[in-house]
Design a protein around this motif. Structure first.
Motif, PDB file in Angstrom:
ATOM      1  N   UNK A 270       0.828  -1.199   0.000  1.00  0.00           N
ATOM      2  CA  UNK A 270       0.000   0.000   0.000  1.00  0.00           C
ATOM      3  C   UNK A 270       0.871   1.261   0.000  1.00  0.00           C
ATOM      4  N   UNK A 271       1.963   1.232   0.754  1.00  0.00           N
ATOM      5  CA  UNK A 271       2.885   2.378   0.787  1.00  0.00           C
ATOM      6  C   UNK A 271       3.533   2.590  -0.571  1.00  0.00           C
ATOM      7  N   UNK A 272       3.955   1.506  -1.215  1.00  0.00           N
ATOM      8  CA  UNK A 272       4.617   1.612  -2.515  1.00  0.00           C
ATOM      9  C   UNK A 272       3.634   2.068  -3.600  1.00  0.00           C
ATOM     10  N   UNK A 273       2.382   1.605  -3.501  1.00  0.00           N
ATOM     11  CA  UNK A 273       1.359   2.061  -4.450  1.00  0.00           C
ATOM     12  C   UNK A 273       1.164   3.569  -4.330  1.00  0.00           C
ATOM     13  N   UNK A 274       1.123   4.066  -3.097  1.00  0.00           N
ATOM     14  CA  UNK A 274       0.954   5.497  -2.887  1.00  0.00           C
ATOM     15  C   UNK A 274       2.055   6.309  -3.538  1.00  0.00           C
ATOM     16  N   UNK A 275       3.285   5.829  -3.411  1.00  0.00           N
ATOM     17  CA  UNK A 275       4.419   6.543  -4.017  1.00  0.00           C
ATOM     18  C   UNK A 275       4.354   6.466  -5.532  1.00  0.00           C
ATOM     19  N   UNK A 276       4.044   5.286  -6.076  1.00  0.00           N
ATOM     20  CA  UNK A 276       3.972   5.134  -7.531  1.00  0.00           C
ATOM     21  C   UNK A 276       2.845   5.988  -8.119  1.00  0.00           C
TER      22      UNK A 276
END
Length: 423
Positions: A270-276
């Motif tokens: 979820x954190x990586x999706x937010x950054x992407x």
């Protein structure tokens, strides 16, 4: 492209280490290295640290050696480096007619039409950047981008003689640099290509400049042909003032520790999706597909190995963090297997387009106006108050699986509670 064009390459010296030194003047004469994610290996060295450690050397192997020689070690502080890079690039862009930011520590500039001594102009750039940011830079000036890169390399290699600025617009100086530079030092010539060129008797940059360009194209590629032509003084590469939108956006990280439970892995994704998704909106794009993958450590023979990914077809072209997060975490649930110790997750956004570029029928679902507004507010708040100020509930602020950075310096320029103090 005009034959009278002049390019400059401005490159920060030992950029990551130099950023650390700006706020630690007590380390001005102390060797410094910076480590990769999770303090894994050496990714940056100050000039005086190079005799003691190789680039890419694992920290656990070099730790005692670094301590013995008094080398100061820092974890990577990307927020600090990114902010310092923006300051350097802004200064350069204000002094030249046009500029292309090539990487976090490199910038091409178009000096065509600038009157006077270009070497002195390069020194003014160098002095201005050093005075305003504390970052030392090298400046290479030449008729082509490849030659400018080579001139910059020479400026650093012979720093004591050049003062950090080399202008090889003069053919005599250009030929000297070409004769005294190995082919492997030329921009774009890698290790494998070096071996192929040496087999043809091409050992120096001068040899490559004099080689038949058509033969190089037929034997290797158009890229090598352009490199040879640029070394010979024929411009083949334009200055790209506007960076084209990326065709793929990836966000992947090693966890600070191995994860065996599904919940923290979903948090990480979820954190990586937010950054992407933030990067996706920054270039005004939407995506139609997303790939989510997780894997264990693959090199420990005592651990079970597992790596799997899932391709997610999105219901419509989107840059909505909420939708992307929901579908990504659902995909993780499908590919997760109990009993494994996972070390890394990756989110890859693919099939990127600008809004309106997808061919859709009249009744196809599309992202709502309310989602567009919500994402705009999200980016505005995070842009003003710092990344992560507003985020999805499934992306924690300080997770236990976060990247390990035990020796990270403060974020002197991006966090008000860590401002540099002078006593």
């Amino acid at each position: 492209m005009r034959s009278d064009q002049v390019f400059a390459l401005i490159d920060c010296n030992s950029f990551y280490a130099s950023c650390e030194r700006v706020f630690r003047p007590d380390l001005a004469k102390t060797p410094i290295v910076v480590l990769s994610n999770n303090d894994g290996c050496v990714i940056a060295r100050s000039y005086d640290a190079k005799p003691f450690v190789k680039m890419g050397e694992p920290y656990f192997q070099a730790k005692e050696k670094l301590r013995k020689h008094g080398v100061v070690v820092f974890s990577s502080n990307y927020a600090l480096y990114g902010d310092m890079s923006e300051r350097v690039m802004s200064l350069i862009e204000a002094m030249v007619p046009a500029a292309e930011v090539y990487s976090i520590d490199e910038c091409f500039a178009d000096l065509t039409g600038i009157s006077g001594n270009l070497t002195e102009f390069g020194r003014r750039i160098r002095s201005r950047v050093l005075q305003c940011t504390g970052i030392p830079v090298g400046v290479g000036i030449a008729p082509t981008k490849t030659l400018a890169k080579l001139a910059n390399h020479t400026a650093k290699r012979l720093l004591g003689q050049t003062g950090g600025v080399v202008d090889i617009c003069d053919p005599f100086k250009r030929d000297w640099v070409l004769r005294n530079t190995e082919a492997k030092e030329v921009w774009g010539i890698g290790r494998k290509m070096t071996a192929h060129l040496e087999a043809l008797g091409i050992h120096t940059a001068m040899d490559l400049a004099k080689a038949d360009a058509r033969t190089l194209r037929d034997k290797f590629s158009v890229v090598v042909e352009k490199t040879a032509r640029e070394l010979a003084g024929t411009p083949c590469l334009e200055l790209e003032e506007a960076e084209p939108p990326k065709q793929e956006i990836c966000c992947s990280r090693m966890f600070g520790r191995r994860l065996s439970e599904l919940a923290p892995i979903k948090q990480a994704v979820a954190t990586y999706v937010g950054r992407a998704a933030e990067k996706l909106r920054a270039q005004s794009s939407v995506c139609k597909r997303m790939r989510v993958s997780i894997r264990t450590g693959m090199f420990n023979p005592d651990e079970l190995h597992h790596a799997q990914g899932a391709l997610v077809e999105l219901p419509y072209p989107t840059n909505d963090t909420l939708l992307l997060t929901r579908l990504a975490t659902e995909a993780v649930g499908r590919i997760y297997r109990p009993g494994y110790r996972y070390s890394k997750a990756e989110v890859l956004l693919v099939d990127l387009r600008q809004p309106g570029e997808f061919s859709e029928d009249l009744f196809a679902a599309r992202q709502s106006v309310s989602s567009d507004r919500l994402m705009h507010v999200l980016d505005e708040i995070n842009g003003r108050w710092g990344r992560g100020t507003m985020r999805t509930g499934s992306a924690p602020l300080a997770p236990e699986w976060a990247m390990r950075r035990d020796m990270m310096s403060q974020s002197y320029t991006t966090r008000i509670d860590q401002l540099w103090t002078v006593r």
